[in-house]
Structure formats: C-alpha cells, structure tokens
Design an enzyme around this catalytic site. Structure first.
Site, PDB file in Angstrom:
ATOM      1  N   ASP A   1      28.700  55.590 -31.636  1.00 23.10           N
ATOM      2  CA  ASP A   1      29.983  55.136 -31.104  1.00 23.10           C
ATOM      3  C   ASP A   1      30.594  56.336 -30.374  1.00 23.10           C
ATOM      4  OD1 ASP A   1      32.241  53.722 -30.419  1.00 23.10           O
ATOM      5  OD2 ASP A   1      32.532  52.858 -32.397  1.00 23.10           O
TER       6      ASP A   1
HETATM    7  C1  BGC Z   1      34.739  51.694 -30.113  1.00 21.25           C
HETATM    8  C2  BGC Z   1      33.557  50.892 -29.635  1.00 21.25           C
HETATM    9  C3  BGC Z   1      33.490  50.909 -28.137  1.00 21.25           C
HETATM   10  C4  BGC Z   1      33.417  52.368 -27.690  1.00 21.25           C
HETATM   11  C5  BGC Z   1      33.240  52.542 -26.196  1.00 21.25           C
HETATM   12  C6  BGC Z   1      34.826  53.061 -29.476  1.00 21.25           C
HETATM   13  O1  BGC Z   1      36.018  53.689 -29.740  1.00 21.25           O
HETATM   14  O2  BGC Z   1      34.678  51.812 -31.511  1.00 21.25           O
HETATM   15  O3  BGC Z   1      33.628  49.586 -30.152  1.00 21.25           O
HETATM   16  O4  BGC Z   1      32.412  50.161 -27.689  1.00 21.25           O
HETATM   17  O5  BGC Z   1      34.603  53.008 -28.085  1.00 21.25           O
HETATM   18  O6  BGC Z   1      34.406  52.309 -25.510  1.00 21.25           O
END
Ligand code: BGC
Length: 754
Positions: free
Chosen positions: A290
C-alpha cells in the site's frame, strides 16, 4: 454429537473457496484464471537480459509528476516499473514512450489509479453496490469504469476492496462490500471480471487489485490503520475467503494492507504472502504494497530503518513498493550483503513482468488518442442510474406513504438534497461534479418545478445554523409532504475518516425534529458512507430510504424510487445499529452462553435494584441487543410471502449435497424484487459456530400474484470451517437452515450431516 472430524476433508486449496463461494444461486461464474504458463518464456527471456538495477527498477512504483525531466530520466534508466496517478493520455504516452523507446530494454510502465466506483461516471460507493445484491450490476459498473479509465491510459485500478467490514466507525467500510464474507466474495469476483473482461490484454480493460491483504477491516476500535488481532482459523473463515475467490477468478494483482495481524505487519508476513497466497492458493499475480506501507513498518515498531523494512518486505514477497522508496534505495545493497537473494528478486520481478505481458502492454503500450477520453456514454449513465436504484434500501414506509402521488406539493430539503460533490461519496479523484444530477434537480424534472418547494436549510451535513433551519422549516410548511435528504458528506467516510458518533452530524437531528413538528408527513432519504445510528430518523419519519452515496445518477434514481417509477429492491449489506457504541456489530456473531433474553432497559430498573434482578444475559441496558435493521433487510412497495423451506433430504454425508427450496409469492399489487437469502447454522462445533452464516442468495423479480420457487444446492463442504490447527473440516451433527428475506426472519428447518 460425534466429535470425530471428517477424515482429512483436506480441502486445502479448493476448500477455502468452497466454504464461501459455492452455494449462491446467482454467483457469477468466475472469470477464466489466466493461463499460468502462457508468458513464462517471454518473462524468462527478458529477465535473463536484466541487470540487478533494472530488476529493482521494475519493483519501484512512483506517483505521477507529469513529464518532469528527472522523472523521464528515471524511466529512461529503467528505475521505475509503474506510475500511479497520471490520467492525462498525452502524458501517459510521453512517459510510456520514454520507457518503451528510450530505456535499454523497452519495458513498458503500468499506469495505475484508484478507480474505486467509477472513473468519470460514478457508480454508488462499493457499500451501495453491495446493497444491490446483484453481481451483474457490479460487474457492469466495473466494466464501464475500465473502459473510461483505460481510455486515458490507466490500466491498473486499486479495486476491489474486499475487506470484510464489521465496524461502522471505520470510514473505509464505505469502500467495502459490507460485513459478510460470502457477499463480499461474490461481488468481489464480479468486480474483478468487470475490470479485467474476458481478455486482460484488450486495451479497454484494467488489472484489478484486490485489497487490502488482509484483515484490515478488523482494525481495532474501528480506527483506521490500527492493529488487528485475528486468530488464523478466524482469518481463514472470515477475512481470507473473498481474496481466495478473487484469486481463483484470475485477479491480476493484490495489495498488502496497512495493519499488522497479531503484531506482524502484513508487509513482512511470509506466512500470508508466501505460504498461503502463493503455495496454498497457487496465485501468480503481482502483490504491491500500500502507499508507503513498507516504509511504515518503521513507525509500526517492526523495522528499525528503511533498509530493514525493504529486506523484510522483499523476503516476505511484496513485489512492488508503492511510493515507499525502500526497494530503490536498499535492495541492491541487501543483495550484495546476501540479505536478500537475487533469486528472491527474480521472483518478485517475474510477477511484475508477467502482469505487464498479461495486460498486453508490450504489444500495445500507448493510448489511442483519437478514441481517448471516452466518458459519460448514455448507456453508462443508464447503468449508473440502475445501480443507484437497486442500491437504495427502503427501511420504513408507514401507511404506504411512498410512492408519492404526483399531485402533491413536495418540500425538498436537507443538506444532501443538492450536493453535487457529496452525493458521490469517497474516492472520486476524477469527479467532474457538474455531471452529477442531484435529488433536487431530478425531483423538479420528475414532478415539474411548480410542485417542488426547494427549502435548503443546512448547506452541508456538519453545519449548525438555526436561522437557516428555521427558514427551511417555514418553507416546508407550505408543502403537503417533506422530503428530507440528510446524512453524511463524502468526507466523513473513506480512508482515515472514522467516527465514534454514528448519528446525523451537525444540526440535522434538530432540523428533522422541527420538520416533524410541522405535522406534515416526512420522507427521509439518508445518504451516507456507512451504517448509521438512525433512531431519531425512524422516530421522526414516515418513510426512510437508505442510500449509500449513490454517484452521478443518484438524483434520478431517487426521484424514480420516490415516485414509484421504480420499486426499491436494495437490501442492507451491513447491520444498522441501535446505538453507535454497539460496534463491531454483525449478524454472524457467536451465540454466547447466555444469549439475550428478557431485556431490561435502563429506565425500567427500580432504584437500588438487586445485582441480578435485570437478568444475566448478553445485552446492553441502553440498547438491548441486535441490530435496529438487520443485515439483508430491505422493503419493497409490494409484499412477498416466503413459503416453508423444503429440503430434498434431512441428512447428508460428508461429501453429500441437499437442495433447499422455498416458494416465494408477490402478494402485493406491484411488480417488485426480493433477495432470497440462504442461511445456515452449525449447532455444535469443536469451535463455537456463528448463529447464522450466509451461504447463498438470489435476487428475483415477480409480477403481482406471481410465485416462484427458489432452489439452492448446499454441499456438505459448504459447511466446512477451520479448526484450531487451521485444517478445514465438516463436522457431523445437527444444522439449521433458513431461506428468508433478511438475516433475522424465517423459520428454521433442521438437517444433519452424518
Ligand atoms: C490506500 C489504498 C490506495 C492507495 C493508493 C492508500 O492510502 O490505503 O487503498 O489504493 O492509497 O492511492
């Protein structure tokens, strides 16, 4: 009961899916899993040519900065594998050209974006899509999102989120399919199929990214990014099944979650990422971190520094580092020191390259500019409207006040009545808000402007403005009926937007009381990103339509429902609580040794009452027990009667099946749809079993007076669960089964597994 387990109903690989995915009468057939060997030769040939630096570059994902010279240089040098958040097709082509034509090996980039419930044409938030209980709608929404987003060069979306979510405080419940593993599995698979299509190599598809692996929905106290404590059998029964179903359906990528499980950050968890995901499940897609989650193992208290974090994540099996700079900074050194082997790096790189081949990027890296920016097609808007209609849940309809006759004067009021931004909910990075049709606009269109009195009052959900409320209430007095469009703004749910008070924010409760005091009938539309505590709304409304943020076409959908042009058919994918502090709340709980009985409420307790005088069972003195509206609940403008459940047999062997049928009749005067839900309870287990588990569902539409028999086939293997040693087993014994329109009704039928 014979406690002996069925000998090695060693479901292993298959079993975890069978436990959740087999019964649904309407489960969409899984997309063909990609041919695992198809690209092996190309991948190996390419890998053999790569330097260690180039390999590490493929594992590096960076956020977009356009065509900045430094970025072009990084791409030219093969130091970037993927870019997220570029959505301009010319920029995408320029970056891609740098990779394909000017880097040594010409490996294309994957362009990624959070396209969560639509790119330009916004569908209901995923929780709303779950309320449709209609996989075909979810699949179509994802297909449209893929077509729109791929038209600007986005070929990888970070969706679906299949985190089983049982805590309404957690803002990310909005992004989920709700509290149930079976529903999340069926709808997660539908979304994967929609994004990826029959052939991921077609340029109008996107790679799905199933997230967040895993257990994130269990974040302690419903607070985002928090720790989780999940024993492995529970992880396997509740949190892993939707991921397994999506992996089996050919999901191209997964994303690691932010949480730790039992103290181990998922980004460093070899058991999860290698033993379970790769070895047990045989999945060969791309696992990304993530956003900066590898780096975040430092504040998490797992890694002393970024180098350690890179080592832990690479060895655990995280293929790509999203905006964390850990791999690019440290992997080479770690290989030189022997802390990460080049064999391990090759394994990570293979997963990235394979995904690029699957996406057809080597053959077709560029956006076709003349056909780019394919947004808001009429058919897409229609599909979004239908999704919004099917996502709305009718909770209350006293005296059949809905649908509203067309000769009434209707006061439309409340902070979400004309909310072009907020009606779209969380995760709409690419929203063009002027394309949103609001409730007010659609009601004017539906009933004619003369019949609609717009009485704005509060202009956003947190506002407390007594003067504005008074003005709106005065206007509402001139109407025959009041439509109060209340709820939460988009920003009150989603990532890092958790709440402890689940009631209407701002001055809305007071406004509703004043509207009620006018003596006019009140219809409330609750537009929200989570299950809310709605006691005040129930008390002060004649009818309630619960609508998770419904997207671009939410207004027309709601006007169609209010007017009766469309009959509500949504059912709750989550329980609505009696009190905020009941969280986590879910229908599939354990029974306890003292299930609620003879509930005594706080105001009824006499002074100096004896310790045990209120009974000693499992309930709250101030909220009783269970949901205000249970999982699966949803009314219609017509009525349905569910006949007795008929079983094909009352016993089955461990490898047997039985069918359960129920005749359903539309006993009302309108055509409508109901969701027949199959629940099962295992009465006694080696580990205590939940009071009910959803095993199948089917949404059916019936004409007035029409009857139809719904039949579910239940395999004994569908009753399997994980024991303390993580083996999957069906235990012989007695079971109960229901076919009902929600999780709290219906008469059980008994059967046994021998
Ligand atoms: C979130 C994800 C997301 C990623 C990219 C993160 O903060 O937890 O779900 O896909 O950011 O934007």
């Amino acid at each position: 009961m014979n406690k002996k387990l069925f000998p090695a109903i060693a479901f292993g690989l298959l079993g975890a899916l069978l436990a959740v995915g087999a019964v649904s009468a309407c489960s969409s057939s899984a997309a063909e899993a990609p041919d695992k060997s198809r690209y092996d030769v190309q991948v190996e040939e390419l890998l053999a040519k790569m330097t260690l630096d180039e390999k590490i570059g493929q594992l590096n994902q960076l956020t977009g900065v356009g065509c900045a010279p430094d970025r072009l240089e990084e791409i030219r040098n093969g130091a970037v594998g993927s870019i997220l958040n570029e959505i301009d097709p010319d920029t995408v082509n320029a970056l891609q050209r740098e990779a394909v034509e000017n880097s040594r090996l010409g490996i294309p980039l994957i362009i990624a974006r959070d396209v969560i419930h639509g790119f330009k044409t916004i569908f209901p938030i995923p929780l709303g899509q779950a309320a449709t209980w209609n996989p075909a709608i979810v699949e179509e929404g994802a297909r449209i999102a893929a077509d729109e987003a791929s038209s600007v060069g986005v070929r990888w979306t970070f969706s679906p989120m299949v985190d089983v979510s049982r805590d309404a405080r957690w803002g990310r419940i909005a992004e989920s399919f709700g509290e149930d593993p079976h529903l999340a599995s069926v709808l997660g698979v539908a979304m994967v199929k929609g994004y990826q299509g029959e052939d991921l190599a077609k340029p109008n598809t996107m790679a799905a990214c199933v997230k967040h692996f895993v257990g994130y929905g269990a974040s302690e106290a419903g607070k985002d990014y928090n720790t989780t404590w999940i024993p492995e059998p529970h992880l396997r029964d509740v949190y892993l099944p939707p991921f397994k179903a999506c992996a089996d359906a050919g999901a191209a990528t997964f994303m690691c979650s932010f949480n730790d499980i039992n103290g181990m950050p998922t980004n460093a968890d070899r058991h999860l990422l290698r033993d379970i995901l790769r070895d047990e499940w045989g999945w060969d897609g791309l696992m990304c971190s993530d956003w900066s989650s590898i780096q975040q193992m430092i504040p998490q208290g797992y890694s002393p520094d970024l180098k350690h974090a890179a080592e832990a994540a690479a060895n655990a099996g995280v293929d790509m580092d999203m905006q964390g700079f850990a791999y690019i900074a440290h992997l080479k050194e770690l290989v030189q020191e022997g802390k990460v082997s080049e064999k391990t790096i090759d394994g990570l790189v293979r997963n990235v390259l394979r995904t690029k081949f699957r996406l057809g990027l080597f053959d077709n890296p560029y956006v076709d500019i003349p056909t780019s920016r394919r947004f808001f097609a009429p058919a897409s808007l229609e599909a979004a409207r239908k999704a919004a209609e099917e996502s709305a849940v009718l909770l209350k309809n006293a005296n059949s006040i809905l649908p509203l006759r067309d000769n009434l004067k209707i006061a439309v009021t409340g902070p979400l009545m004309d909310a072009k931004h907020d009606q779209n909910g969380t995760w709409v990075f690419d929203l063009e808000k002027d394309s949103t049709v609001t409730v007010l606009e659609a009601m004017r269109e539906m009933y004619g402007p003369d019949r609609i009195i717009a009485a704005p009052g509060l202009s956003f959900s947190r506002e407390k403005n007594p003067a504005a409320v008074a003005a709106a209430v005065a206007k509402a007095r001139q109407a025959d009926v009041i439509l109060f469009v209340c709820g939460e703004e988009a920003v009150l749910s989603g990532e890092a937007h958790c709440r402890t008070d689940l009631t209407l924010p701002g001055g809305q409760k007071d406004m509703l009381r004043q509207l009620r005091a006018t003596g006019k009938p009140v219809v409330s539309v609750v537009m929200t990103g989570r299950p809310m505590e709605i006691n005040d709304i129930v008390e002060n409304s004649d009818a309630i339509l619960y609508v998770f943020h419904p997207g671009t076409m939410g207004g027309p959908a709601i006007a169609n429902l209010i007017s009766g042009k469309v009959n509500p058919s949504g059912h709750l994918p989550v329980c609505l609580p009696r009190a905020s502090a009941q969280q986590p709340l879910y229908y599939s709980h354990k029974n306890t040794g003292r299930p609620a009985e003879g509930i005594t409420y706080i105001d009824d307790i006499p002074l100096e009452a004896g310790q045990t005088s209120t009974g000693c069972t499992s309930f709250y003195l101030d909220a009783g027990d269970g949901a205000l509206y249970p999982f699966g609940f949803g009314l219609s403008y017509t009525d349905f009667s569910y006949g007795p459940v008929v079983l094909s047999a009352d016993r089955m062997g461990a490898d047997g099946t039985l069918t359960a049928s129920c005749e359903i009749e539309n006993t009302g005067k309108l055509k409508g749809a109901t969701v027949a839900q199959l629940y099962v309870r295992d009465l006694v287990g080696t580990l205590c079993r939940p009071v009910k588990e959803l095993k199948g569902f089917e949404k059916i539409t019936l004409e007035p007076g029409e009857k139809r028999t719904v039949t579910f086939t239940l395999r004994a293997s569908d009753l399997a669960y994980h024991l303390a040693d993580n083996t999957l087993a069906v235990e012989p014994g007695d079971f109960r089964l229901w076919i009902a329109p929600d999780s709290a009704s219906g008469d059980p039928k008994e059967f046994a597994v021998d």
